[in-house]
Structures are given as structure tokens and as C-alpha cells.
Design an enzyme around this catalytic site. Structure first.
Site, PDB file in Angstrom:
ATOM      1  N   ARG A 136       0.844  -1.203   0.000  1.00  0.00           N
ATOM      2  CA  ARG A 136       0.000   0.000   0.000  1.00  0.00           C
ATOM      3  C   ARG A 136       0.877   1.250   0.000  1.00  0.00           C
ATOM      4  O   ARG A 136       0.599   2.233  -0.689  1.00  0.00           O
ATOM      5  CB  ARG A 136      -0.901   0.018   1.237  1.00  0.00           C
ATOM      6  CG  ARG A 136      -1.946  -1.079   1.249  1.00  0.00           C
ATOM      7  CD  ARG A 136      -2.785  -1.033   2.512  1.00  0.00           C
ATOM      8  NE  ARG A 136      -3.575  -2.243   2.611  1.00  0.00           N
ATOM      9  CZ  ARG A 136      -3.507  -3.144   3.587  1.00  0.00           C
ATOM     10  NH1 ARG A 136      -2.692  -2.947   4.608  1.00  0.00           N
ATOM     11  NH2 ARG A 136      -4.244  -4.212   3.572  1.00  0.00           N
ATOM     12  N   PHE A 175     -11.895  -3.893  -5.659  1.00  0.00           N
ATOM     13  CA  PHE A 175     -11.922  -4.837  -4.526  1.00  0.00           C
ATOM     14  C   PHE A 175     -11.295  -4.133  -3.311  1.00  0.00           C
ATOM     15  O   PHE A 175     -10.399  -4.651  -2.660  1.00  0.00           O
ATOM     16  CB  PHE A 175     -11.167  -6.140  -4.835  1.00  0.00           C
ATOM     17  CG  PHE A 175     -11.529  -6.779  -6.148  1.00  0.00           C
ATOM     18  CD1 PHE A 175     -12.651  -7.592  -6.254  1.00  0.00           C
ATOM     19  CD2 PHE A 175     -10.756  -6.580  -7.281  1.00  0.00           C
ATOM     20  CE1 PHE A 175     -12.992  -8.198  -7.462  1.00  0.00           C
ATOM     21  CE2 PHE A 175     -11.086  -7.173  -8.498  1.00  0.00           C
ATOM     22  CZ  PHE A 175     -12.207  -7.983  -8.585  1.00  0.00           C
ATOM     23  N   ASP A 206     -16.253  -2.116  -4.141  1.00  0.00           N
ATOM     24  CA  ASP A 206     -16.326  -3.434  -3.516  1.00  0.00           C
ATOM     25  C   ASP A 206     -17.760  -3.944  -3.582  1.00  0.00           C
ATOM     26  O   ASP A 206     -18.710  -3.151  -3.544  1.00  0.00           O
ATOM     27  CB  ASP A 206     -15.861  -3.377  -2.052  1.00  0.00           C
ATOM     28  CG  ASP A 206     -15.434  -4.745  -1.537  1.00  0.00           C
ATOM     29  OD1 ASP A 206     -14.218  -5.037  -1.576  1.00  0.00           O
ATOM     30  OD2 ASP A 206     -16.303  -5.538  -1.129  1.00  0.00           O
ATOM     31  N   ASP A 240      -6.913  -5.567  -6.220  1.00  0.00           N
ATOM     32  CA  ASP A 240      -6.576  -6.377  -5.036  1.00  0.00           C
ATOM     33  C   ASP A 240      -7.706  -7.380  -4.774  1.00  0.00           C
ATOM     34  O   ASP A 240      -8.419  -7.281  -3.774  1.00  0.00           O
ATOM     35  CB  ASP A 240      -6.371  -5.448  -3.831  1.00  0.00           C
ATOM     36  CG  ASP A 240      -5.981  -6.211  -2.561  1.00  0.00           C
ATOM     37  OD1 ASP A 240      -5.520  -7.365  -2.683  1.00  0.00           O
ATOM     38  OD2 ASP A 240      -6.151  -5.653  -1.459  1.00  0.00           O
ATOM     39  N   CYS A 251      -3.601 -13.257  -4.253  1.00  0.00           N
ATOM     40  CA  CYS A 251      -3.318 -13.739  -2.889  1.00  0.00           C
ATOM     41  C   CYS A 251      -3.574 -15.243  -2.744  1.00  0.00           C
ATOM     42  O   CYS A 251      -3.736 -15.755  -1.648  1.00  0.00           O
ATOM     43  CB  CYS A 251      -4.135 -12.964  -1.861  1.00  0.00           C
ATOM     44  SG  CYS A 251      -5.906 -13.150  -2.067  1.00  0.00           S
TER      45      CYS A 251
END
Length: 400
Positions: free
Chosen positions: A214, A230, A252, A301, A341
Site C-alpha cells: 500500500r 476490490f 467493492d 486487489d 493472494c
């Protein structure tokens, strides 16, 4: 209890021999003695060579999780204290400990356990039966280590509500361990303030693994028009805002996440410049393209599109689609920050997928940097599940 000896089949135990921590059910030749689920057992190779000690669970495909390689090592109170102290000392050296992950399972040789520190609150997630038995010791030892550094922990919350516990034959658990406290905890990270909801937020309440990623986008965002996809509770969007972006849109699909992101924007005095939208990113990106929108910086993300090897093919399609759409929205010479991720989406496959997306939309990518998870989520070589986060920043140029 410890007298039970598990012997591996000839040619098995490759993970263990290369430095990993797990023994699978199909690698075991024999069990000598009786082991109740959660008990410490000794592991021997097919020829009787001692491989170490770990805890046993007949309910799990991961039959044994190793705790120590030394056959003479007692898995007792002193041993746990040593492991915990090493984990805390490592964090003090490598990260900002105001909020950080203090125990990261296998990578701290405490398999199946995660403990996050949010300011003066600990959140614990136990995902394996054997480690559950040591949970109280571990938390007490952590508090003691921190107290020595002048940190008083005011409360502990348990978030052992992940479905994966059922694969270990365990019930899901959630709630206070000790005195109750307000479960909205204020933290500060990279100069940004957040309210972390440790009771209702995803996983332990907030994703600490992206802390320095970040920060890495901050220098790209001054005076920029930014799209954060996201956004969850707004972390990348707020880093862009605090760095001086002219406008930031965070998106989101979760209304709860968007509400929390708006609270976090207000907390940082960014309400006007940083706005949030509750929408499906896959639907929104083509709409923005049709409207002729472009951005100086786009951040992707997403959640893990795959949590097993079987669904990797579909995940590749998902990653290719969002990266392709995002690249179309980046103005010529602008920047794309994109990540995965899922540890099943390995670094090579992720890079290949981004490369395909760029080729499909005739964009040239210049890599600014490649990063992984923050050092408080250390990558234990040979324990491949501990390496999961891949993070790229690219400059996106038209293919002229």
C-alpha cells in the site's frame, strides 16, 4: 503420548525432507502405539531415522504437523515460550509492530495458528487441533513478551470461525477470550487511520500482509485520478488519498465493506476526494470503459479466485479478465498495481496471465517493481503454502 511412532512409507516424506512441516495421510506406513487426535507423536523415516515431532490428527489429510525436528526436544511450556519469543523478536527487527501479524503458523514453527496485533488488541485464529491445546500458553507468552517492551494488551478476540476447521474435526469458534472490549479497534498504518472490526471483518478483521505494498503506491498517486478495485475497507484507496490523489474511487461488492471504507475515509478527512461504490468489479469495469473513463492509477486487489488446485484454470480466466479490463482503463503512461493472494496461482502462472492480458489489449507493460507479502508474514522456503501474495506495479503504455 509421545511414545507413539509414525513411520513413513519408503520414498515418502518429500515435503518434510526438503524443510516443510506436513505429513499427509497417504505417506504413512505404520503407527506404533496409540495416538489420540491432537497428541504429540514421533515421526520416523521408513528405515527408522528420526524426522522430528509433531501433533497428530486422524481427521485431517494433513495427518501430522511438525513442531520440532530434534528427536530429543520436549514439546513443553519452555519450548512454546521459546518459539513465541523468537516470533516477537523477529517482528521487532523486520516490521512496524504497532499493528502486525505476530504469529504466522508454519512460518513461525507454530503450525495452524495465526495471531494478529491491532494496536493493543490480539486476534487469534486456530486452524489445527494440536495447536489449539497450546493456544492459552501462546497468548500468555505473547502478552508477557510485549509487556517487557511496555505494550499492554487490553483484550483478545478469537476468530477461529474459518470453515477449514471442520476438516480438522473441529467446531467453529468466535468470541472474547477474557474481558470484553469494543471490537472496533483504531489502528494507524503508513500514516492512514483505520477502524478495524475484529468481530465482523474478514478473517481477523484487516489484511496486514499488504502494508508495504500500500505504501509503495503512495508515490504514484500525487495529483492522480485513481481507481481501487476490490477495495475491502478502503486501504489502497486511502493510501492514494493521503498521498494527494486528486480523486479516488474505491469499489467493492460488499455493502458492509463499503460502509467501513466510508467511515475510514471520514476518519482521515478524505470524504470529498475518496469515494466508494458498492458494485461487482467485473460488471463495472466494462461500463467505465464504455463511458470513456480513464485513470492515472488502477489498483486490483481481488480475493483469492482459487483455493484449490482444481479451480486454477477458472482462476486464470478471472485474473486475465480483470487485468485486461483494468489495462484498458489506464491512460497511456499511467500505472497498474495488481496482485494475487492465492498460493495455487503461483508467481510464474500469475506473470504469464498478466502477460496474456496485456497482449490481448495491445498494451506494453514496464515493470516498476515486484513485491510479496510483508515480512511479518514470512515465507518459509519449502513450505509453499506460506508464499501466497504476488504484487506487481506496472507502467501501462499503448502499443504504438
Amino acid at each position: 503420548m509421545e511414545h507413539t511412532v509414525i513411520t513413513l512409507k519408503k520414498g515418502e516424506g518429500r515435503t518434510l525432507k526438503s524443510g516443510g512441516m506436513w505429513v499427509y495421510d497417504n505417506e504413512i506406513e505404520s503407527v506404533m502405539g496409540h495416538a489420540a487426535d491432537g497428541d504429540i507423536v514421533a515421526v520416523h523415516d521408513f528405515d527408522g531415522y528420526p524426522m522430528g515431532k509433531g501433533f497428530f490428527n486422524s481427521n485431517s489429510k494433513i495427518r501430522i504437523r511438525l513442531m520440532a525436528r530434534n528427536k530429543a526436544q520436549e514439546i513443553d511450556r519452555d519450548f512454546i515460550k521459546m518459539r513465541v519469543r523468537h516470533a516477537w523478536e523477529y517482528r521487532k527487527k523486520t516490521v512496524d509492530t504497532s499493528s502486525c501479524r505476530v504469529i504466522f503458523g508454519e512460518a513461525d514453527w507454530l503450525p495452524g495458528l495465526v495471531v494478529d496485533k491491532f494496536s493493543d488488541v490480539l486476534v487469534v485464529q486456530s486452524l489445527a487441533l494440536g495447536i489449539d491445546r497450546f493456544k492459552e500458553w501462546i497468548l500468555a507468552d505473547l502478552k508477557e513478551c510485549m509487556a517487557e517492551d511496555g505494550i499492554q494488551i487490553r483484550g483478545v478476540y478469537e476468530r477461529s470461525d474459518a470453515k477449514v476447521r471442520r476438516q480438522e474435526g473441529m467446531e467453529l469458534k468466535k468470541g472474547f477470550l477474557g474481558p470484553e472490549f469494543s471490537t472496533k479497534v483504531e489502528i494507524e498504518e503508513n500514516g492512514v487511520r483505520y477502524l478495524v472490526d475484529v468481530a465482523e471483518g474478514q478473517k481477523t478483521g484487516y489484511f496486514l500482509d499488504q502494508k508495504y505494498n500500500r505504501k509503495a503506491i503512495q508515490r504514484l498517486c500525487k495529483d492522480a485520478k485513481v481507481l481501487d478495485c476490490f477495495t475491502h475497507t478502503g486501504s489502497f484507496a486511502l493510501n492514494a488519498g493521503i498521498a494527494g490523489a486528486s480523486s479516488v474511487l474505491g469499489v467493492d461488492a460488499s455493502q458492509l465493506a463499503v460502509r467501513q471504507a466510508q467511515e475510514n475515509a471520514a476518519l482521515n478527512g478524505l470524504t470529498g476526494r475518496v469515494t466508494f461504490l458498492c458494485r461487482d468489479v467485473f460488471e463495472l469495469l466494462p461500463e467505465l470503459e464504455r463511458q470513456g473513463e480513464t485513470f492515472d492509477v488502477v489498483v486490483l486487489d481481488p480475493p483469492a479466485f482459487t483455493k484449490s488446485r482444481n479451480s486454477v484454470k477458472n482462476a486464470v480466466k478471472g485474473y486475465r479478465e480483470i487485468n485486461l479490463r483494468a489495462m484498458k482503463l489506464v491512460r497511456d503512461g499511467g500505472y497498474l498495481a495488481t496482485c494475487s493472494c492465492s498460493h495455487f496461482m503461483d508467481a510464474d502462472l500469475f506473470a504469464k496471465t498478466i502477460h496474456q492480458a496485456a497482449a490481448n489489449v495491445h498494451r506494453r507493460l514496464r515493470q516498476v517493481e515486484f513485491r510479496t507479502q510483508a515480512p511479518d508474514h514470512p515465507i518459509l522456503w519449502a513450505a509453499e503454502e506460506s508464499y501466497y501474495l504476488k504484487f506487481y506495479i506496472f507502467q501501462v503504455c499503448l502499443d504504438l
